[in-house]
Design a protein around this motif. Sequence first.
Motif, PDB file in Angstrom:
ATOM      1  N   SER A  35       0.856  -1.028   0.151  1.00 40.85           N
ATOM      2  CA  SER A  35      -0.033  -0.154  -0.001  1.00 40.85           C
ATOM      3  C   SER A  35       0.906   1.269   0.007  1.00 40.85           C
ATOM      4  O   SER A  35       2.021   1.337   0.702  1.00 40.85           O
ATOM      5  CB  SER A  35      -0.807   0.014   1.373  1.00 40.85           C
ATOM      6  N   LYS A  36       0.296   2.046  -0.550  1.00 41.91           N
ATOM      7  CA  LYS A  36       1.094   3.365  -0.628  1.00 41.91           C
ATOM      8  C   LYS A  36       0.155   4.449   0.312  1.00 41.91           C
ATOM      9  O   LYS A  36      -1.013   4.546   0.083  1.00 41.91           O
ATOM     10  CB  LYS A  36       1.079   4.166  -1.998  1.00 41.91           C
TER      11      LYS A  36
ATOM     12  N   LYS B 115      10.194   3.768   0.908  1.00 38.57           N
ATOM     13  CA  LYS B 115       9.677   2.505   0.996  1.00 38.57           C
ATOM     14  C   LYS B 115      10.127   2.124   2.419  1.00 38.57           C
ATOM     15  O   LYS B 115      11.303   2.065   2.705  1.00 38.57           O
ATOM     16  CB  LYS B 115      10.305   1.552  -0.174  1.00 38.57           C
TER      17      LYS B 115
ATOM     18  N   THR C   1       4.393  10.446   2.525  1.00 41.58           N
ATOM     19  CA  THR C   1       3.892   9.354   1.742  1.00 41.58           C
ATOM     20  C   THR C   1       5.034   8.004   1.918  1.00 41.58           C
ATOM     21  O   THR C   1       6.106   8.213   1.518  1.00 41.58           O
ATOM     22  CB  THR C   1       3.591   9.725   0.439  1.00 41.58           C
ATOM     23  N   TYR C   2       4.281   6.755   2.172  1.00 36.92           N
ATOM     24  CA  TYR C   2       5.329   5.658   2.361  1.00 36.92           C
ATOM     25  C   TYR C   2       4.733   4.483   1.443  1.00 36.92           C
ATOM     26  O   TYR C   2       3.321   4.496   1.635  1.00 36.92           O
ATOM     27  CB  TYR C   2       5.655   5.228   3.769  1.00 36.92           C
ATOM     28  N   THR C   3       5.375   3.665   1.118  1.00 41.49           N
ATOM     29  CA  THR C   3       5.118   2.523   0.446  1.00 41.49           C
ATOM     30  C   THR C   3       5.541   1.396   1.373  1.00 41.49           C
ATOM     31  O   THR C   3       6.767   1.216   1.820  1.00 41.49           O
ATOM     32  CB  THR C   3       5.464   2.105  -0.969  1.00 41.49           C
TER      33      THR C   3
ATOM     34  N   ARG D 146      -2.411   2.207  -4.705  1.00 40.93           N
ATOM     35  CA  ARG D 146      -1.554   1.257  -4.775  1.00 40.93           C
ATOM     36  C   ARG D 146      -0.428   1.815  -5.891  1.00 40.93           C
ATOM     37  O   ARG D 146      -0.761   2.729  -6.830  1.00 40.93           O
ATOM     38  CB  ARG D 146      -2.247  -0.043  -5.539  1.00 40.93           C
TER      39      ARG D 146
ATOM     40  N   LYS E 120      -0.457   7.896   2.612  1.00 44.86           N
ATOM     41  CA  LYS E 120      -0.166   9.252   2.731  1.00 44.86           C
ATOM     42  C   LYS E 120      -0.778   9.468   4.248  1.00 44.86           C
ATOM     43  O   LYS E 120      -1.809   9.364   4.482  1.00 44.86           O
ATOM     44  CB  LYS E 120      -0.788  10.240   1.767  1.00 44.86           C
TER      45      LYS E 120
END
Length: 157
Positions: free
Chosen positions: A90-91, A119, A104-106, A157, A93
């Motif tokens: 999942s990306k 990431k 924002t992280y993945t 995504r 925010k």
Amino acid sequence: MSKVSYYTAEGLKKLREELNHLKDVERPKASQDIGEARDKGDLSENAEYDAAKEAQGMLEMKISKMEEILSGARVIDESQLDLTKVLALSKVKIKNQINGMEMTYTLVAESEADIATGKISVNSPIGRGLLGKSVGDTAEIQVPSGIMKFDILEISR
């Protein structure tokens, strides 16, 4: 039994390439180093030989560990993932409630984590704290400096 871990197709390909490099390039080089050290004479007083043997042992241990990881590796089918909750890949925010900063992280597997590209590992404190949350939820995450609160703003995504 090996632990199951989930990867992107790209991450799994990178892991396989690294394993192949260790087997096809590094392993023959380690054997060659041992052969060269052996040719230098008395093995009982040959520090170079001992070092080469130890390096080979470390290499074999690394290869074995990577093979174990690959045996439990699974590729995540992103088309089947629920977009309403934070899951692996999942990306997300998020907004820090204290300083108002948005990030924002993945969420990725541990071996694919790279904070410079946004990431983070699903096993990190922030990653674990975000898993299962939905847009509008607040994640309270225990970090070494205390509890941080993040608002979930967006999941993609």
